[in-house]
Design a protein around this motif. Structure first.
Motif, PDB file in Angstrom:
ATOM      1  N   LEU A  56       0.917  -1.192  -0.038  1.00  9.36           N
ATOM      2  CA  LEU A  56       0.103   0.026  -0.124  1.00  9.36           C
ATOM      3  C   LEU A  56       0.801   1.318  -0.151  1.00  9.36           C
TER       4      LEU A  56
ATOM      5  N   LEU B  10       2.085   1.719  -3.659  1.00  9.09           N
ATOM      6  CA  LEU B  10       1.241   2.235  -4.526  1.00  9.09           C
ATOM      7  C   LEU B  10       0.764   3.446  -4.003  1.00  9.09           C
ATOM      8  N   TRP B  11       0.719   3.885  -2.606  1.00  8.71           N
ATOM      9  CA  TRP B  11       0.510   5.355  -2.327  1.00  8.71           C
ATOM     10  C   TRP B  11       1.373   6.135  -2.923  1.00  8.71           C
TER      11      TRP B  11
ATOM     12  N   HIS C  49       1.463   6.635  -6.749  1.00  5.84           N
ATOM     13  CA  HIS C  49       0.259   7.453  -7.156  1.00  5.84           C
ATOM     14  C   HIS C  49      -0.300   7.218  -8.560  1.00  5.84           C
TER      15      HIS C  49
ATOM     16  N   TRP D 145     -13.529   5.120  -8.922  1.00  6.29           N
ATOM     17  CA  TRP D 145     -13.692   6.094  -7.579  1.00  6.29           C
ATOM     18  C   TRP D 145     -14.524   6.919  -7.675  1.00  6.29           C
TER      19      TRP D 145
ATOM     20  N   TRP E 138      -9.148  13.263  -3.766  1.00  7.11           N
ATOM     21  CA  TRP E 138      -8.994  12.548  -2.640  1.00  7.11           C
ATOM     22  C   TRP E 138      -8.588  11.118  -3.014  1.00  7.11           C
ATOM     23  N   TRP E 139      -7.908  10.847  -4.083  1.00  8.64           N
ATOM     24  CA  TRP E 139      -7.426   9.507  -4.519  1.00  8.64           C
ATOM     25  C   TRP E 139      -5.814   9.611  -4.008  1.00  8.64           C
ATOM     26  N   LEU E 140      -5.704   8.711  -2.853  1.00 12.74           N
ATOM     27  CA  LEU E 140      -4.448   8.574  -2.520  1.00 12.74           C
ATOM     28  C   LEU E 140      -3.593   9.859  -2.100  1.00 12.74           C
TER      29      LEU E 140
ATOM     30  N   GLY F 262       1.009  11.385  -1.316  1.00 15.62           N
ATOM     31  CA  GLY F 262       2.072  10.787  -2.128  1.00 15.62           C
ATOM     32  C   GLY F 262       3.107  10.137  -1.263  1.00 15.62           C
ATOM     33  N   TRP F 263       4.421  10.364  -1.514  1.00 12.69           N
ATOM     34  CA  TRP F 263       5.321   9.713  -0.937  1.00 12.69           C
ATOM     35  C   TRP F 263       5.613   9.986   0.520  1.00 12.69           C
TER      36      TRP F 263
ATOM     37  N   GLY G 127       3.050   7.254   1.886  1.00 12.53           N
ATOM     38  CA  GLY G 127       3.480   6.132   1.262  1.00 12.53           C
ATOM     39  C   GLY G 127       4.709   5.547   2.041  1.00 12.53           C
TER      40      GLY G 127
END
Length: 159
Positions: A105, A108-109, A112, A119, A125-127, A130-131, A134
């Motif tokens: 996860l 993945l986060w 991005h 969705w 609101w999608w992930l 970022g790093w 993550g």
């Protein structure tokens, strides 16, 4: 006959040691409280909450009596939970699976990927994060895996 001058003690004595003072005291307070806060957060979030709490209390116990009193009961609970977590092969597999999911996860986060069509919320609101988010998930997963290995080596009977 003249008496030698009295020497001043710089800190309170705890189990034969003196408590830290000066810069080491401030650093110890910051590290101890940070570990306690991380431990409390990790009790409800992914991560080794009880173990971080034990580490924070161990650091604070060098300066506070209340932390010394709390350290042993929390340490017993943390070690009991760690022993229970590696009691069966099923528990170990589930724990490693959870740690692997956290790492995946996190990757993945960080990567991005594009917002999928399914969705339901806005693109922002999608992930989010970022790093920065993550990497925290990856570190939590790796720490969890390391603590699982530690628990296996310490608490699982050798066959």
């Amino acid at each position: 006959m003249a008496r030698p001058p009295r020497q001043r003690r710089t800190g309170a004595v705890f189990a034969g040691r003196t408590t830290p003072h000066g810069a080491s005291r401030i650093i110890g307070l910051i590290v101890g409280w940070l570990l306690v806060l991380i431990g409390l957060a990790a009790l409800v979030l992914p991560g080794p909450g009880l173990l971080a709490l034990v580490a924070g209390l161990a650091v604070l116990a060098q300066q506070y009596e209340w932390a010394r009193r709390w350290l042993q009961p929390v340490k017993r609970k943390a070690f009991a939970a760690a022993a229970q977590g590696v009691k069966s092969t099923r528990n170990i597999v589930l724990s490693f699976t959870g740690a692997l999911i956290l790492v995946l996860l996190g990757v993945l986060w960080g990567v991005h990927p594009a917002v999928p069509g399914w969705w339901p919320l806005g693109d922002r609101w999608w992930l989010p994060g970022g790093w920065s988010v993550g990497s925290g998930l990856v570190v939590s997963g790796l720490l969890a895996a390391a603590f699982i290995v530690y628990s296996i080596r310490r608490f699982r009977p050798q066959t």
